[in-house]
Structure formats: structure tokens, C-alpha cells
Design a protein around this motif. Structure first.
Motif, PDB file in Angstrom:
ATOM      1  N   ASN A 284     -19.717  -6.119  -9.909  1.00  0.00           N
ATOM      2  CA  ASN A 284     -20.355  -5.254 -11.073  1.00  0.00           C
ATOM      3  C   ASN A 284     -21.869  -5.582 -11.052  1.00  0.00           C
ATOM      4  OD1 ASN A 284     -20.660  -4.180 -13.620  1.00  0.00           O
ATOM      5  ND2 ASN A 284     -19.571  -5.638 -14.809  1.00  0.00           N
ATOM      6  N   ASP A 285     -22.296  -4.428 -10.700  1.00  0.00           N
ATOM      7  CA  ASP A 285     -23.963  -4.665 -10.387  1.00  0.00           C
ATOM      8  C   ASP A 285     -24.968  -4.080 -11.449  1.00  0.00           C
ATOM      9  OD1 ASP A 285     -22.983  -5.565  -7.606  1.00  0.00           O
ATOM     10  OD2 ASP A 285     -22.663  -3.534  -7.211  1.00  0.00           O
ATOM     11  N   GLY A 286     -25.520  -4.972 -12.197  1.00  0.00           N
ATOM     12  CA  GLY A 286     -26.239  -4.540 -13.140  1.00  0.00           C
ATOM     13  C   GLY A 286     -25.346  -4.231 -14.277  1.00  0.00           C
ATOM     14  N   GLY A 287     -26.083  -3.938 -15.503  1.00  0.00           N
ATOM     15  CA  GLY A 287     -25.456  -3.361 -16.472  1.00  0.00           C
ATOM     16  C   GLY A 287     -24.795  -4.309 -17.328  1.00  0.00           C
ATOM     17  N   TYR A 288     -23.633  -3.838 -18.425  1.00  0.00           N
ATOM     18  CA  TYR A 288     -23.054  -4.848 -19.179  1.00  0.00           C
ATOM     19  C   TYR A 288     -22.162  -5.616 -18.578  1.00  0.00           C
ATOM     20  CZ  TYR A 288     -19.475  -5.802 -23.005  1.00  0.00           C
ATOM     21  OH  TYR A 288     -18.776  -6.529 -24.004  1.00  0.00           O
ATOM     22  N   GLN A 289     -22.090  -6.861 -18.852  1.00  0.00           N
ATOM     23  CA  GLN A 289     -21.276  -7.989 -18.245  1.00  0.00           C
ATOM     24  C   GLN A 289     -21.336  -7.792 -16.788  1.00  0.00           C
ATOM     25  OE1 GLN A 289     -17.147  -7.428 -19.924  1.00  0.00           O
ATOM     26  NE2 GLN A 289     -17.622  -9.139 -21.244  1.00  0.00           N
ATOM     27  N   ALA A 290     -22.417  -7.694 -16.118  1.00  0.00           N
ATOM     28  CA  ALA A 290     -22.707  -7.780 -14.671  1.00  0.00           C
ATOM     29  C   ALA A 290     -22.319  -9.030 -14.078  1.00  0.00           C
ATOM     30  CB  ALA A 290     -24.171  -7.351 -14.497  1.00  0.00           C
ATOM     31  N   LEU A 291     -21.659  -9.297 -13.065  1.00  0.00           N
ATOM     32  CA  LEU A 291     -21.476 -10.143 -12.129  1.00  0.00           C
ATOM     33  C   LEU A 291     -22.746 -10.490 -11.372  1.00  0.00           C
ATOM     34  CD1 LEU A 291     -19.946 -12.227 -10.757  1.00  0.00           C
ATOM     35  CD2 LEU A 291     -19.391 -10.437  -8.875  1.00  0.00           C
ATOM     36  N   GLN A 292     -23.364  -9.300 -10.505  1.00  0.00           N
ATOM     37  CA  GLN A 292     -24.783  -9.423 -10.207  1.00  0.00           C
ATOM     38  C   GLN A 292     -25.653  -9.039 -11.061  1.00  0.00           C
ATOM     39  OE1 GLN A 292     -26.408  -9.219  -5.410  1.00  0.00           O
ATOM     40  NE2 GLN A 292     -24.759  -7.789  -6.387  1.00  0.00           N
ATOM     41  N   THR A 293     -26.537  -9.818 -11.552  1.00  0.00           N
ATOM     42  CA  THR A 293     -27.662  -9.152 -12.657  1.00  0.00           C
ATOM     43  C   THR A 293     -28.798  -8.605 -12.062  1.00  0.00           C
ATOM     44  OG1 THR A 293     -28.406 -11.594 -12.895  1.00  0.00           O
ATOM     45  CG2 THR A 293     -26.521 -10.707 -14.454  1.00  0.00           C
ATOM     46  N   SER A 294     -29.046  -9.238 -10.793  1.00  0.00           N
ATOM     47  CA  SER A 294     -30.180  -8.720 -10.044  1.00  0.00           C
ATOM     48  C   SER A 294     -29.756  -9.106  -8.640  1.00  0.00           C
ATOM     49  CB  SER A 294     -31.482  -9.407 -10.614  1.00  0.00           C
ATOM     50  OG  SER A 294     -31.542 -10.580 -10.500  1.00  0.00           O
ATOM     51  N   PRO A 295     -30.418  -8.674  -7.583  1.00  0.00           N
ATOM     52  CA  PRO A 295     -30.017  -9.316  -6.060  1.00  0.00           C
ATOM     53  C   PRO A 295     -30.002 -10.622  -5.940  1.00  0.00           C
ATOM     54  CG  PRO A 295     -31.908  -7.325  -6.248  1.00  0.00           C
ATOM     55  CD  PRO A 295     -31.654  -7.815  -7.452  1.00  0.00           C
ATOM     56  N   GLY A 296     -28.734 -11.160  -5.556  1.00  0.00           N
ATOM     57  CA  GLY A 296     -28.564 -12.674  -5.395  1.00  0.00           C
ATOM     58  C   GLY A 296     -28.378 -13.566  -6.762  1.00  0.00           C
ATOM     59  N   VAL A 297     -28.514 -12.733  -7.735  1.00  0.00           N
ATOM     60  CA  VAL A 297     -28.545 -13.691  -9.036  1.00  0.00           C
ATOM     61  C   VAL A 297     -27.235 -13.174  -9.872  1.00  0.00           C
ATOM     62  CG1 VAL A 297     -29.334 -13.950 -11.467  1.00  0.00           C
ATOM     63  CG2 VAL A 297     -31.002 -13.789  -9.343  1.00  0.00           C
ATOM     64  N   TYR A 298     -26.292 -14.292 -10.058  1.00  0.00           N
ATOM     65  CA  TYR A 298     -24.939 -14.002 -10.536  1.00  0.00           C
ATOM     66  C   TYR A 298     -24.761 -14.796 -11.851  1.00  0.00           C
ATOM     67  CZ  TYR A 298     -23.733 -12.362  -6.028  1.00  0.00           C
ATOM     68  OH  TYR A 298     -23.918 -11.584  -4.685  1.00  0.00           O
ATOM     69  N   ASP A 299     -24.165 -13.892 -12.744  1.00  0.00           N
ATOM     70  CA  ASP A 299     -23.717 -14.712 -14.017  1.00  0.00           C
ATOM     71  C   ASP A 299     -22.446 -15.561 -13.814  1.00  0.00           C
ATOM     72  OD1 ASP A 299     -22.265 -15.152 -16.650  1.00  0.00           O
ATOM     73  OD2 ASP A 299     -23.440 -13.153 -17.270  1.00  0.00           O
ATOM     74  N   GLU A 300     -22.606 -16.611 -13.990  1.00  0.00           N
ATOM     75  CA  GLU A 300     -21.693 -17.971 -13.821  1.00  0.00           C
ATOM     76  C   GLU A 300     -20.282 -17.545 -14.471  1.00  0.00           C
ATOM     77  OE1 GLU A 300     -19.319 -21.077 -12.215  1.00  0.00           O
ATOM     78  OE2 GLU A 300     -20.911 -19.698 -11.424  1.00  0.00           O
ATOM     79  N   HIS A 301     -20.245 -16.984 -15.851  1.00  0.00           N
ATOM     80  CA  HIS A 301     -19.490 -16.762 -16.582  1.00  0.00           C
ATOM     81  C   HIS A 301     -18.434 -15.698 -16.058  1.00  0.00           C
ATOM     82  CE1 HIS A 301     -16.995 -15.984 -20.166  1.00  0.00           C
ATOM     83  NE2 HIS A 301     -17.324 -14.977 -20.419  1.00  0.00           N
TER      84      HIS A 301
ATOM     85  N   ASN B 121     -19.102   3.046  -4.132  1.00  0.00           N
ATOM     86  CA  ASN B 121     -19.699   4.522  -3.573  1.00  0.00           C
ATOM     87  C   ASN B 121     -20.533   5.022  -5.051  1.00  0.00           C
ATOM     88  OD1 ASN B 121     -20.515   6.547  -1.640  1.00  0.00           O
ATOM     89  ND2 ASN B 121     -19.610   7.835  -3.318  1.00  0.00           N
ATOM     90  N   TRP B 122     -19.683   4.828  -5.853  1.00  0.00           N
ATOM     91  CA  TRP B 122     -20.097   5.665  -7.334  1.00  0.00           C
ATOM     92  C   TRP B 122     -20.880   4.789  -7.934  1.00  0.00           C
ATOM     93  CZ3 TRP B 122     -18.682  10.171  -5.786  1.00  0.00           C
ATOM     94  CH2 TRP B 122     -17.759  10.515  -4.977  1.00  0.00           C
ATOM     95  N   ASP B 123     -21.512   5.485  -9.311  1.00  0.00           N
ATOM     96  CA  ASP B 123     -22.280   4.645 -10.034  1.00  0.00           C
ATOM     97  C   ASP B 123     -21.464   3.616 -10.992  1.00  0.00           C
ATOM     98  OD1 ASP B 123     -24.189   6.284  -8.928  1.00  0.00           O
ATOM     99  OD2 ASP B 123     -24.702   7.351 -10.796  1.00  0.00           O
ATOM    100  N   ASP B 124     -20.274   4.006 -11.255  1.00  0.00           N
ATOM    101  CA  ASP B 124     -19.617   3.235 -12.099  1.00  0.00           C
ATOM    102  C   ASP B 124     -19.772   1.521 -11.508  1.00  0.00           C
ATOM    103  OD1 ASP B 124     -18.218   5.019 -13.657  1.00  0.00           O
ATOM    104  OD2 ASP B 124     -17.548   5.607 -11.617  1.00  0.00           O
ATOM    105  N   TYR B 125     -20.004   0.690 -12.535  1.00  0.00           N
ATOM    106  CA  TYR B 125     -20.069  -0.620 -12.236  1.00  0.00           C
ATOM    107  C   TYR B 125     -21.369  -1.121 -11.288  1.00  0.00           C
ATOM    108  CZ  TYR B 125     -15.729  -1.702 -14.831  1.00  0.00           C
ATOM    109  OH  TYR B 125     -15.171  -1.917 -15.875  1.00  0.00           O
ATOM    110  N   GLY B 126     -22.350  -0.287 -11.386  1.00  0.00           N
ATOM    111  CA  GLY B 126     -23.549  -0.366 -10.380  1.00  0.00           C
ATOM    112  C   GLY B 126     -23.550   0.510  -9.121  1.00  0.00           C
ATOM    113  N   GLY B 127     -22.830  -0.006  -8.103  1.00  0.00           N
ATOM    114  CA  GLY B 127     -22.714   0.828  -7.001  1.00  0.00           C
ATOM    115  C   GLY B 127     -23.862   0.888  -6.073  1.00  0.00           C
ATOM    116  N   LYS B 128     -23.836   1.797  -4.979  1.00  0.00           N
ATOM    117  CA  LYS B 128     -24.820   1.669  -3.996  1.00  0.00           C
ATOM    118  C   LYS B 128     -26.197   2.391  -4.790  1.00  0.00           C
ATOM    119  CE  LYS B 128     -23.679   6.259  -2.227  1.00  0.00           C
ATOM    120  NZ  LYS B 128     -23.223   7.219  -1.149  1.00  0.00           N
ATOM    121  N   ALA B 129     -25.942   2.896  -5.910  1.00  0.00           N
ATOM    122  CA  ALA B 129     -27.196   3.598  -6.699  1.00  0.00           C
ATOM    123  C   ALA B 129     -28.065   2.322  -7.297  1.00  0.00           C
ATOM    124  CB  ALA B 129     -26.666   4.503  -7.826  1.00  0.00           C
ATOM    125  N   LYS B 130     -27.341   1.586  -7.741  1.00  0.00           N
ATOM    126  CA  LYS B 130     -27.900   0.023  -8.268  1.00  0.00           C
ATOM    127  C   LYS B 130     -28.766  -0.623  -7.164  1.00  0.00           C
ATOM    128  CE  LYS B 130     -28.183  -0.993 -12.020  1.00  0.00           C
ATOM    129  NZ  LYS B 130     -29.236  -0.992 -12.933  1.00  0.00           N
TER     130      LYS B 130
END
Length: 397
Positions: free
Chosen positions: A65-82, A108-117
Motif C-alpha cells: 500500500n504505497d502512499g495515501g491512506y493507511q499506507a504501508l510504505q509511506t515513502s521509499p523505504g519508510v514503513y508504517d509499523e502499525h 500495475n494500477w493506481d489503486d493502493y499506490g502502484g507503479k504510478a506512486k
């Protein structure tokens, strides 16, 4: 409970001391996202338990889940531990429910960030990129992706204390959901990315199998197969089923099936079903004779949002798909299983996309699913009686 790694020899899967393993799977991409909200975890427990009772043995879900709401990866290499702990919870709950997971690493798609993020992050860091497809060629973007792969495989589950790369609850990894690279219809760009990333992942994790996440469109490497595609547009997407999966580090092949998206209401349910039956038969034949790898039907379904939809249409479609998968598995061919799109628990209406199935509310489909589970269980103990030509309406290649 999952206790041994699933592996493959030739075009079959094996587990538990060398017993054949057939996949009866479902998609539930949202498991991590729901689990990030502690008040929703009961839905995940109910969903996985219900699935196991119905005979499912593998779930496919997002490990991104790359960027956006409840992102796992909030920025490159930075993760939300929760959020990472939410994925830990999903893995542990799957183990407790007796299920395994396919974890997909990017969209591949923009949902949950994807390659576009990923491309957006690289542009913000100063890279002169202009297209989402730069995801496959940009040096910095590829490093971002590799870092995510490394972080995921080396993650230590906060509940079990087991590194993901050592956890047999994970059935396999998937490089990307439905990869496309229309900037290069030749397929060379996507092929180079697959080869690089598959090799990189396997350099870290030799325990688990690896899939691609492909939609299964045929490309220019085998011109005689192009006619099997749903339309001419499929040739412009930079994908090539046979070439993409003919990579040493890719352990199994896959395709998806969405006749509503491909044909809309212009085709009848029977026409859509016949097309998908032939689509399956072609891919399974190629996996058996050419690729010599197992085949998984990674996503399939009928949408209730299509004009004229009736519940019995979905039941008939599922019955046909499961019949093909079962009959083409009988001679120990490459038909290793399929994943319905998608399974829900009660109270998840906000995720509705037209394909949702709640087992307790659709008794007919639920019964078809249980029957298929019983047939697959019988296959585990059967000896092959030699090749057969199924006496049903799809082509026998």
C-alpha cells in the motif's frame, strides 16, 4: 495448519512430504487494509475461517500500500509499523485458519499506490520521468522496488517471530498485479524487468515459489496463439504470456479471466463462458507442453453490475471454470488451481465492486465451491490414468 513449504516439480505443486497440492483459492486483496483498523480484524478472522470451512486453501492478497491512506510504505523505504503489524496479523491468522497466502508486491494500477506512486516518488527526488511505464526502466524506481522486496522478505513477524522468507504460510510471492507496459508493445521492457526482479527476489528467498501476476495475454513470441486473446488491444500491452513465464526464477504461470470487462453485455453468459473455457485450455496446454510449469487461474469472476446479471449466471460460470480446472488436472497436467475474485465477509459493503461473494448469503455458489474442494481433495490421492481428452465443449489442444 500450514507446516511445510509448497514447492513445484515440473508442472505440479507438492507439499507435506511429497503429496500433490492443488490450489482452491480466493482473492481478498484488502486483508492488510482492514486489519490496520483494530475494530475490523474480526471480519478478517471470520472471512478466513469461513473460507477454510468451505475448502479453500490459499488466499491471494496485497503486500503493498504505497502512499495515501493507511499506507504501508509511506515513502521509499519508510514503513508504517502499525500497518506492517496488520500484515503480520493476516499471516498469523491465515496460519491459524489453515490457509496459505500468495502475497503480491506492487500494483500495475493506481489503486493502493502502484507503479504510478513509485514514479511519482522518483520525480519528487529529481528524476526526469514522464510515464508510469518508467517504473520498469528507471534505475532509481527499480531500486525503490528492490528495497520493498528486501524489506518484505526480511520482515520478522511481530506475532510469530518468524521472518517472512522463512514462513511456510506464504504459498508464493507475486512480482506485480497485472503488469502492463504499453510504452513498449514489443514486450522487451517488461521482459527485462521480470528477469531482473525475479532473480533479485530469489537471491534473498529460495524457500518460496514466485509468480508474476499476469493477465495471460499472448504476445508476439508465439504468433499462432494471438488468436486466443479476447481482442486485438491485448497485443499493445507489452505482455507476452509464454515469454514472460519462460524465466527460470518464475515457478508457475498465471492468467486472469474477466469476460464482462472484455465483452460487456454484447455477449451472452454462454458465449463468455465458452471463451474462458478455451482461454483456460490453451494456457494449461502451453504450461503442460511448453513451459512445463504449473498454471494458476489467478483471478476470475462475473460482475453483478453487468446488464442482465442474475445470480444463476455466476453459479453456472463458476461451475464451468471449476470443471475445466478439475478435468485438466486429472491427467497430472499443469492445471493447478484457481482463485475466485473475490470473497467477502458480512459488513464489507464499502468494498463492493460487483464481484463480491459472501458465502453465507450465496448458497448455490457456496455449494459449488465446496464440491470443487472435495474433487480436488480426491485428486491428491489418485494416481494418473494417463492423458485424456475431456468430453466437454472447450478445445482439446
Amino acid at each position: 495448519m500450514a507446516c511445510t513449504f509448497v514447492s513445484r516439480r515440473g508442472h505440479q505443486f507438492f507439499a507435506d512430504g511429497g503429496r500433490p497440492f492443488y490450489v482452491h483459492g480466493f482473492n481478498a486483496y484488502f486483508l492488510m487494509a482492514i486489519s490496520a483498523d483494530l475494530s475490523s480484524r474480526s471480519k478478517v478472522v471470520a472471512l478466513l475461517d469461513d473460507a477454510a470451512v468451505s475448502g479453500f486453501n490459499v488466499a491471494r492478497t496485497w503486500a503493498f500500500n504505497d502512499g495515501g491512506y493507511q499506507a504501508l510504505q509511506t515513502s521509499p523505504g519508510v514503513y508504517d509499523e502499525h500497518v506492517f503489524q496488520a500484515l503480520d496479523f493476516v499471516l498469523n491468522q491465515a496460519r491459524l485458519s489453515g490457509l496459505r497466502l500468495i502475497l503480491t508486491l506492487v500494483n500495475n494500477w493506481d489503486d493502493y499506490g502502484g507503479k504510478a506512486k513509485y514514479v511519482e516518488w522518483a520525480k519528487a527526488a529529481g528524476s526526469a520521468l514522464s510515464s508510469k511505464d518508467d517504473f520498469f526502466t528507471s534505475r532509481i524506481v527499480k531500486e525503490y522496488y528492490k528495497n520493498h522486496v528486501k524489506a518484505m522478505l526480511n520482515r520478522v513477524n511481530s506475532i510469530t517471530g518468524v521472518q517472512y522468507k522463512d514462513d511456510p504460510t506464504i504459498f508464493a510471492w507475486e512480482l506485480i498485479n497485472e503488469p502492463r507496459c504499453p510504452n513498449d508493445p514489443s514486450g522487451d521492457t517488461l521482459q527485462a524487468w521480470i528477469e531482473e526482479m525475479a532473480s533479485y527476489l530469489k537471491s534473498i528467498d529460495r524457500n518460496h515459489m514466485l509468480g508474476l501476476g499476469s493477465e495471460g495475454f499472448y504476445g508476439p513470441s508465439y504468433p499462432t496463439r494471438i488468436m486466443e486473446n479476447p481482442d486485438e488491444y491485448a497485443l499493445l500491452l507489452g505482455t507476452d504470456f509464454l515469454r514472460n513465464h519462460n524465466v527460470e526464477c518464475i515457478d508457475f504461470a498465471g492468467a486472469h479471466g474477466y469476460p464482462d470487462s472484455w465483452f460487456g453485455s454484447d455477449a451472452s453468459v454462454v458465449q463468455k463462458t465458452v471463451f474462458v473455457e478455451n482461454w483456460l485450455a490453451a494456457h494449461i496446454a502451453d504450461c503442460t507442453s511448453l513451459l512445463k510449469k504449473p498454471f494458476l487461474f489467478g483471478e476470475f469472476g462475473l460482475s453483478s453490475k453487468t446488464a442482465g446479471f442474475k445470480q444463476e449466471h455466476r453459479a453456472s460460470f463458476f461451475s464451468s471454470i471449476y470443471t475445466v480446472l478439475y478435468i485438466l488436472a486429472l491427467p497430472k497436467g499443469a492445471a493447478a488451481g484457481g482463485f475466485v475474485w473475490q470473497l467477502f465477509a458480512k459488513g464489507m459493503e464499502n468494498f463492493n465492486d460487483g464481484y463480491q461473494i459472501v458465502l453465507s448469503e450465496d448458497k448455490t455458489v457456496s455449494e459449488i465451491i465446496k464440491q470443487h474442494s472435495e474433487r480436488l481433495a480426491s485428486l491428491t490421492n489418485e494416481e494418473s490414468k494417463g492423458p485424456i481428452c475431456p468430453a466437454i465443449r472447450f478445445k482439446c489442444w
